[in-house]
Design an enzyme around this catalytic site. Sequence first.
Site, PDB file in Angstrom:
ATOM      1  CG  HIS A 202     -33.279  -1.483   7.075  1.00 11.57           C
ATOM      2  ND1 HIS A 202     -32.692  -0.378   7.704  1.00 11.57           N
ATOM      3  CD2 HIS A 202     -34.449  -0.937   6.564  1.00 11.57           C
ATOM      4  CE1 HIS A 202     -33.479   0.511   7.933  1.00 11.57           C
ATOM      5  NE2 HIS A 202     -34.429   0.326   7.084  1.00 11.57           N
TER       6      HIS A 202
ATOM      7  CB  THR B 184     -32.351   3.747  15.971  1.00  8.19           C
ATOM      8  OG1 THR B 184     -31.954   4.201  14.542  1.00  8.19           O
ATOM      9  CG2 THR B 184     -33.401   4.206  16.893  1.00  8.19           C
TER      10      THR B 184
HETATM   11  C1  BV8 Z   1     -36.462   4.052   0.252  1.00 15.28           C
HETATM   12  C2  BV8 Z   1     -29.163  -2.365   5.241  1.00 15.28           C
HETATM   13  C3  BV8 Z   1     -37.729   4.540  -1.502  1.00 15.28           C
HETATM   14  C4  BV8 Z   1     -28.156  -2.050   4.271  1.00 15.28           C
HETATM   15  C5  BV8 Z   1     -29.889   0.012   5.735  1.00 15.28           C
HETATM   16  C6  BV8 Z   1     -37.363  10.680   3.930  1.00 15.28           C
HETATM   17  C7  BV8 Z   1     -36.381  11.713   4.304  1.00 15.28           C
HETATM   18  C8  BV8 Z   1     -35.011  11.560   3.778  1.00 15.28           C
HETATM   19  C9  BV8 Z   1     -34.467  10.692   3.258  1.00 15.28           C
HETATM   20  C10 BV8 Z   1     -35.304   9.622   2.857  1.00 15.28           C
HETATM   21  C11 BV8 Z   1     -36.794   9.805   3.005  1.00 15.28           C
HETATM   22  N1  BV8 Z   1     -37.346   8.626   2.363  1.00 15.28           N
HETATM   23  C12 BV8 Z   1     -36.306   7.788   2.086  1.00 15.28           C
HETATM   24  C13 BV8 Z   1     -35.012   8.570   2.363  1.00 15.28           C
HETATM   25  C14 BV8 Z   1     -33.943   7.867   1.659  1.00 15.28           C
HETATM   26  C15 BV8 Z   1     -33.355   7.014   2.532  1.00 15.28           C
HETATM   27  C16 BV8 Z   1     -32.795   7.529   4.046  1.00 15.28           C
HETATM   28  O1  BV8 Z   1     -33.588   7.541   5.011  1.00 15.28           O
HETATM   29  N2  BV8 Z   1     -31.698   8.269   3.901  1.00 15.28           N
HETATM   30  C17 BV8 Z   1     -31.204   8.885   4.974  1.00 15.28           C
HETATM   31  C18 BV8 Z   1     -29.737   8.504   5.056  1.00 15.28           C
HETATM   32  C19 BV8 Z   1     -31.441  10.227   5.253  1.00 15.28           C
HETATM   33  N3  BV8 Z   1     -34.144   5.656   2.742  1.00 15.28           N
HETATM   34  C20 BV8 Z   1     -34.003   4.653   1.915  1.00 15.28           C
HETATM   35  O2  BV8 Z   1     -33.418   4.814   0.863  1.00 15.28           O
HETATM   36  C21 BV8 Z   1     -34.888   3.633   2.102  1.00 15.28           C
HETATM   37  N4  BV8 Z   1     -35.519   3.196   1.066  1.00 15.28           N
HETATM   38  O3  BV8 Z   1     -36.666   5.121   0.884  1.00 15.28           O
HETATM   39  O4  BV8 Z   1     -36.684   3.677  -0.808  1.00 15.28           O
HETATM   40  C22 BV8 Z   1     -38.488   3.762  -2.343  1.00 15.28           C
HETATM   41  C23 BV8 Z   1     -39.816   3.489  -2.257  1.00 15.28           C
HETATM   42  C24 BV8 Z   1     -40.631   2.720  -3.210  1.00 15.28           C
HETATM   43  C25 BV8 Z   1     -40.082   2.315  -4.120  1.00 15.28           C
HETATM   44  C26 BV8 Z   1     -38.235   2.401  -4.437  1.00 15.28           C
HETATM   45  C27 BV8 Z   1     -37.726   3.089  -3.396  1.00 15.28           C
HETATM   46  C28 BV8 Z   1     -34.004   2.336   2.420  1.00 15.28           C
HETATM   47  C29 BV8 Z   1     -33.357   2.578   3.934  1.00 15.28           C
HETATM   48  C30 BV8 Z   1     -32.784   1.349   4.227  1.00 15.28           C
HETATM   49  C31 BV8 Z   1     -31.101   1.414   3.928  1.00 15.28           C
HETATM   50  N5  BV8 Z   1     -30.532   0.225   4.622  1.00 15.28           N
HETATM   51  N6  BV8 Z   1     -29.375  -0.778   6.100  1.00 15.28           N
HETATM   52  C32 BV8 Z   1     -26.691  -2.209   5.410  1.00 15.28           C
HETATM   53  O5  BV8 Z   1     -26.829  -2.250   6.638  1.00 15.28           O
HETATM   54  O6  BV8 Z   1     -25.733  -2.311   4.519  1.00 15.28           O
HETATM   55  S1  BV8 Z   1     -30.072   1.776   6.606  1.00 15.28           S
HETATM   56  C33 BV8 Z   1     -29.061   1.442   7.783  1.00 15.28           C
HETATM   57  O7  BV8 Z   1     -28.528   2.402   8.401  1.00 15.28           O
HETATM   58  C34 BV8 Z   1     -29.212   0.651   9.224  1.00 15.28           C
HETATM   59  O8  BV8 Z   1     -30.112  -0.644   8.758  1.00 15.28           O
HETATM   60  C35 BV8 Z   1     -29.995   1.439   9.843  1.00 15.28           C
HETATM   61  O9  BV8 Z   1     -31.272   1.784   9.498  1.00 15.28           O
HETATM   62  C36 BV8 Z   1     -29.323   2.829   9.356  1.00 15.28           C
HETATM   63  C37 BV8 Z   1     -28.290   3.106  10.440  1.00 15.28           C
HETATM   64  O10 BV8 Z   1     -29.113   3.870  11.571  1.00 15.28           O
HETATM   65  P1  BV8 Z   1     -28.856   3.337  13.193  1.00 15.28           P
HETATM   66  O11 BV8 Z   1     -29.235   1.839  13.224  1.00 15.28           O
HETATM   67  O12 BV8 Z   1     -29.660   4.430  13.823  1.00 15.28           O
HETATM   68  O13 BV8 Z   1     -27.383   3.594  13.446  1.00 15.28           O
HETATM   69  P2  BV8 Z   1     -26.415   4.782  13.515  1.00 15.28           P
HETATM   70  O14 BV8 Z   1     -25.033   4.261  13.528  1.00 15.28           O
HETATM   71  O15 BV8 Z   1     -27.221   5.889  12.914  1.00 15.28           O
HETATM   72  O16 BV8 Z   1     -26.706   5.270  15.168  1.00 15.28           O
HETATM   73  C38 BV8 Z   1     -26.413   4.429  16.118  1.00 15.28           C
HETATM   74  C39 BV8 Z   1     -27.251   4.938  17.276  1.00 15.28           C
HETATM   75  O17 BV8 Z   1     -27.094   4.094  18.617  1.00 15.28           O
HETATM   76  C40 BV8 Z   1     -26.708   6.154  17.835  1.00 15.28           C
HETATM   77  O18 BV8 Z   1     -27.852   7.233  18.009  1.00 15.28           O
HETATM   78  C41 BV8 Z   1     -25.719   6.185  19.063  1.00 15.28           C
HETATM   79  O19 BV8 Z   1     -26.073   7.106  20.128  1.00 15.28           O
HETATM   80  C42 BV8 Z   1     -26.567   4.637  19.687  1.00 15.28           C
HETATM   81  N7  BV8 Z   1     -25.808   4.078  20.445  1.00 15.28           N
HETATM   82  C43 BV8 Z   1     -24.358   3.652  20.292  1.00 15.28           C
HETATM   83  N8  BV8 Z   1     -23.964   2.721  21.094  1.00 15.28           N
HETATM   84  C44 BV8 Z   1     -25.143   2.494  21.939  1.00 15.28           C
HETATM   85  C45 BV8 Z   1     -26.172   3.133  21.491  1.00 15.28           C
HETATM   86  N9  BV8 Z   1     -27.332   2.836  21.833  1.00 15.28           N
HETATM   87  C46 BV8 Z   1     -27.653   1.980  22.812  1.00 15.28           C
HETATM   88  N10 BV8 Z   1     -26.696   1.370  23.395  1.00 15.28           N
HETATM   89  C47 BV8 Z   1     -25.500   1.283  23.030  1.00 15.28           C
HETATM   90  N11 BV8 Z   1     -24.518   0.664  23.475  1.00 15.28           N
END
Ligand code: BV8
Length: 272
Positions: free
Chosen positions: A128, A207
């Site tokens: 990303h 994640t």
């Molecule tokens: C795209 C950069 C199409 C920016 C980021 C299929 C189904 C549904 C939706 C979609 C799909 N396909 C695409 C989509 C849409 C979308 C998507 O997935 N939406 C989600 C919300 C449903 N995906 C996109 O838009 C992607 N692009 O599909 O393009 C396309 C194709 C061709 C041509 C044109 C277009 C792009 C996705 C990338 C977006 N950018 N980041 C920025 O950072 O500002 S995503 C961003 O959020 C992060 O990079 C990361 O990926 C995500 C956050 O998730 P996590 O890292 O898992 O963090 P989170 O806070 O959620 O969880 C933390 C975890 O850690 C928890 O489980 C917690 O328990 C745990 N934890 C906490 N503390 C600890 C720990 N674990 C261990 N140790 C600890 N101490």
Amino acid sequence: MNTAAPMPSMPPGLPTLLKNARRIAVLTGAGMSAESGIPTFRGTRNGLWARFDPTELATPGAFLRDPPLVWAWYAWRTQVVTRAQPNAGHRALAQLVRRPGVERVSVVTQNVDDLHERAGSEDVVHLHGSLFTPRCFDCGLPHRMEDAESAPWSAEPVERLEPPRCVRCGGRIRPGVVWFGEALPQGPWRRAMAAVTEADLLLVVGTSGVVQPAAGLADLARDRGRPVVVINPDAMAGMAPGDVHWRATAAQALPLLLRTCSAAEQEDQRRP
Ligand code: BV8
Ligand code: ZN
């Protein structure tokens, strides 16, 4: 995350999985950097941006609607990362490749921070993008941040900060991250798929497994019958049937995983 919490013991089968692993792939998310003081993605609803949904702010539309608001949000996040240090989890991953018998450790991260590299990991794929590769929104020219343009690191975060301008076309500079609705860069995506496909063990660290297509990489390993080990204190996050789950934090589990690797070797060396 209170790392003083009693250390959940290592899942019984893990030492053997480690012993037999030659090529390890590690898919990391925001939880990997949580113990370095970087808020998880859902946690970036910080004071000034609390009323914004991160998945809305991290979009081309939001930048077009209000460039100073989105630029200020990234300037604040860059400030937080610049002040942070890699944690014991990042450091353990960087050392894992030095274990005899381990040929390769490929880190595939969703994080836009540089803590894996600062910990010494050399094989890192940013799915990303990164906070440190800004470019022109219009012509794509990479932008070298002049000191004056960056949020002074000592300053309190500001809600609005005018993005710098492109030296070639005068367009606005945008953060070098992949926004929602934007395709992942092909090079890193292909490298990530190769790393996971060629691995004989996949670690999934910190994640929620919500964002696609990144989360789908774990299915790639599962479909090939490769062992998947999820390290996450959250009971359900990113899990699928058959996965080994270690309900621990990154900085708790990964150093122990590394020590287990070394113990296994000494064991081998002792055996006649
Ligand atoms: C795209 C950069 C199409 C920016 C980021 C299929 C189904 C549904 C939706 C979609 C799909 N396909 C695409 C989509 C849409 C979308 C998507 O997935 N939406 C989600 C919300 C449903 N995906 C996109 O838009 C992607 N692009 O599909 O393009 C396309 C194709 C061709 C041509 C044109 C277009 C792009 C996705 C990338 C977006 N950018 N980041 C920025 O950072 O500002 S995503 C961003 O959020 C992060 O990079 C990361 O990926 C995500 C956050 O998730 P996590 O890292 O898992 O963090 P989170 O806070 O959620 O969880 C933390 C975890 O850690 C928890 O489980 C917690 O328990 C745990 N934890 C906490 N503390 C600890 C720990 N674990 C261990 N140790 C600890 N101490
Ligand atoms: Zn330009």
